[in-house]
Write a protein that holds these residues in place. Structure first.
Motif, PDB file in Angstrom:
ATOM      1  N   PRO A 206      29.576  39.842  36.007  1.00 33.78           N
ATOM      2  CA  PRO A 206      30.034  39.267  37.282  1.00 33.78           C
ATOM      3  C   PRO A 206      30.081  40.298  38.401  1.00 33.78           C
ATOM      4  N   ARG A 207      30.533  41.505  38.066  1.00 35.46           N
ATOM      5  CA  ARG A 207      30.648  42.560  39.071  1.00 35.46           C
ATOM      6  C   ARG A 207      29.284  42.946  39.630  1.00 35.46           C
ATOM      7  N   ALA A 208      28.299  43.088  38.761  1.00 37.86           N
ATOM      8  CA  ALA A 208      26.956  43.457  39.210  1.00 37.86           C
ATOM      9  C   ALA A 208      26.337  42.347  40.052  1.00 37.86           C
ATOM     10  N   LEU A 209      26.536  41.098  39.649  1.00 36.37           N
ATOM     11  CA  LEU A 209      25.995  39.976  40.421  1.00 36.37           C
ATOM     12  C   LEU A 209      26.636  39.895  41.807  1.00 36.37           C
TER      13      LEU A 209
ATOM     14  N   LEU B 257      41.545  44.579  50.558  1.00 42.68           N
ATOM     15  CA  LEU B 257      41.270  45.004  51.928  1.00 42.68           C
ATOM     16  C   LEU B 257      40.483  46.306  51.988  1.00 42.68           C
ATOM     17  N   ALA B 258      40.567  47.126  50.955  1.00 40.23           N
ATOM     18  CA  ALA B 258      39.800  48.370  50.933  1.00 40.23           C
ATOM     19  C   ALA B 258      38.318  48.093  50.703  1.00 40.23           C
ATOM     20  N   GLY B 259      37.991  46.879  50.323  1.00 42.58           N
ATOM     21  CA  GLY B 259      36.607  46.527  50.013  1.00 42.58           C
ATOM     22  C   GLY B 259      36.311  46.836  48.569  1.00 42.58           C
ATOM     23  N   SER B 260      36.454  45.848  47.701  1.00 45.29           N
ATOM     24  CA  SER B 260      36.300  46.098  46.275  1.00 45.29           C
ATOM     25  C   SER B 260      35.686  44.887  45.590  1.00 45.29           C
ATOM     26  N   ILE B 261      34.861  45.151  44.590  1.00 39.86           N
ATOM     27  CA  ILE B 261      34.317  44.072  43.759  1.00 39.86           C
ATOM     28  C   ILE B 261      34.899  44.124  42.358  1.00 39.86           C
ATOM     29  N   ALA B 262      35.851  45.024  42.133  1.00 44.17           N
ATOM     30  CA  ALA B 262      36.504  45.120  40.828  1.00 44.17           C
ATOM     31  C   ALA B 262      37.433  43.930  40.627  1.00 44.17           C
ATOM     32  N   GLY B 263      37.472  43.421  39.404  1.00 48.71           N
ATOM     33  CA  GLY B 263      38.381  42.337  39.082  1.00 48.71           C
ATOM     34  C   GLY B 263      37.930  40.963  39.526  1.00 48.71           C
ATOM     35  N   ARG B 264      36.729  40.854  40.108  1.00 49.26           N
ATOM     36  CA  ARG B 264      36.218  39.542  40.520  1.00 49.26           C
ATOM     37  C   ARG B 264      35.556  38.846  39.330  1.00 49.26           C
ATOM     38  N   ASN B 265      35.541  37.535  39.361  1.00 50.98           N
ATOM     39  CA  ASN B 265      34.875  36.792  38.296  1.00 50.98           C
ATOM     40  C   ASN B 265      33.792  35.901  38.895  1.00 50.98           C
ATOM     41  N   LEU B 266      33.030  35.265  38.013  1.00 52.65           N
ATOM     42  CA  LEU B 266      31.908  34.453  38.474  1.00 52.65           C
ATOM     43  C   LEU B 266      32.353  33.219  39.250  1.00 52.65           C
TER      44      LEU B 266
END
Length: 349
Positions: free
Chosen positions: A61-64, A183-192
């Motif tokens: 999910p993170r890479a996508l 707010l820092a701009g992150s894709i960690a912890g996101r899911n599909l």
């Protein structure tokens, strides 16, 4: 001309290869070591190992998301620079990211909204409002709309929206806990699920943006020239503006306000593809996705436990609450020197 087309085609193919390699690297590299056999068997295992579960539930999910957000920001920046004829234009510099982020924080603080589905609509609204305000403020005064006034208006609104966002967060500790890392701009912890809701907007914007390549190239020759060639410039600008809102607003809704990707990537794309936006826009999509994937990989290693920087920070009493740096911090570290270089070049010209 055939040589130029062949050169651009080869460059586009190499960019695609770089994107594929970066995507694979995003799946493999990180705090948890993933070997090649584990990666190859990740979808075939009936009883997945811990490493395979990490790849399935976290890294894919993170890479996508990084791929989609990077491509979207790169294309949005290219459209903005073409429409405004301003080399400094980008969603981050012109306040679109900051406006979208402000509306998301307002949604969280005032309306108690915490789902990314709801964030999407607030982000689109904030992006549209901030983009309209920048255009309006940049049009005031003698001489009408100019690149310099657009840049000043964008920088002013970015500072204003950022200050409002920080004020809300200071007065609402609960909201700060919910959105501070975002707010820092992150894709960690996101899911599909987050991406699945926004992807239809992205796909529509990608298709419309790529179809505008020829019209945008004509428009960059000058509005009078474009009208003389029969182009309906108002429609082109309107569709491009909607695409920018969808691309930037959707990106902020998923990953927060990741800055300077839309500034850096179009310049790199133009250095390879020239001035034809039928080529620049696909390059921006591939290079933007690759850039954000590589920035995300770099963020995993910068303060990884046991790394020299981590030991230096903890030894100095710094408080580290995560095993990685948000990707927005990495893009800022790379993008700020690039921004200064472009600004100096623009002033000297």
């Amino acid at each position: 001309m055939p040589f130029l087309k062949r050169y651009r085609t080869v460059g586009l193919f190499m960019s695609l290869i770089a994107l594929i390699l970066s995507f694979i690297g995003s799946l493999k590299l990180g705090l948890t070591h993933i070997n090649w056999m584990t990666l190859l068997d990740v979808w075939q295992a009936t009883d997945p190992t811990r490493e395979q579960l990490i790849v399935q539930n976290t890294r894919i999910p993170r890479a996508l998301i990084a791929t989609c957000v990077g491509a979207s920001l790169g294309m949005a920046g290219a459209l903005m620079q073409a429409l405004t004829r301003n080399p400094l234009a980008s969603p981050g510099v012109f306040g679109i990211n900051a406006g979208a982020a402000l509306f998301v924080v307002i949604a969280s603080s005032i309306f108690s909204v915490y789902s990314y589905v709801s964030f999407t609509w607030f982000a689109f609204l904030g992006a549209a409002m901030s983009g309209g305000l920048v255009y309006l403020l940049g049009s005031f005064g003698r001489g009408g709309l100019t690149p310099l006034k657009l840049t000043l208006a964008g920088a002013s609104l970015t500072a204003f929206f950022t200050t409002l966002t920080q004020g809300i967060l200071v007065s609402d500790a609960g909201t700060m806990d919910q959105v501070l890392f975002w707010l820092a701009g992150s894709i960690a912890g996101r899911n599909l699920d987050t991406l699945i809701y926004v992807i239809p907007f992205f796909v529509i914007a990608w298709i419309c943006t790529l179809s505008l390549g020829g019209a945008i190239t004509t428009l960059t020759m000058g509005e009078n020239v474009a009208k003389g060639l029969g182009q309906r410039t108002g429609w082109v600008k309107g569709i491009a503006a909607i695409c920018i809102i969808l691309l930037a607003g959707g990106s902020v809704a998923i990953a927060g306000p990741i800055g300077l990707v839309g500034l850096i990537i179009p310049h790199i794309a133009r250095s390879i593809a020239g001035t034809d936006y039928r080529w620049i826009l696909p390059y921006c999509a591939l290079l933007g996705a690759t850039f954000l994937l590589l920035a995300d990989i770099g963020g995993r290693y910068l303060i990884m436990p046991g790394e020299p920087l981590t030991e230096l920070l903890t030894g100095a009493g710094a408080r580290i609450t995560s095993d990685e740096v948000p990707v927005g911090v990495i893009t800022a570290l790379i993008g700020v020197p690039f921004f200064i270089t472009i600004a100096r070049r623009s002033i000297s010209e």
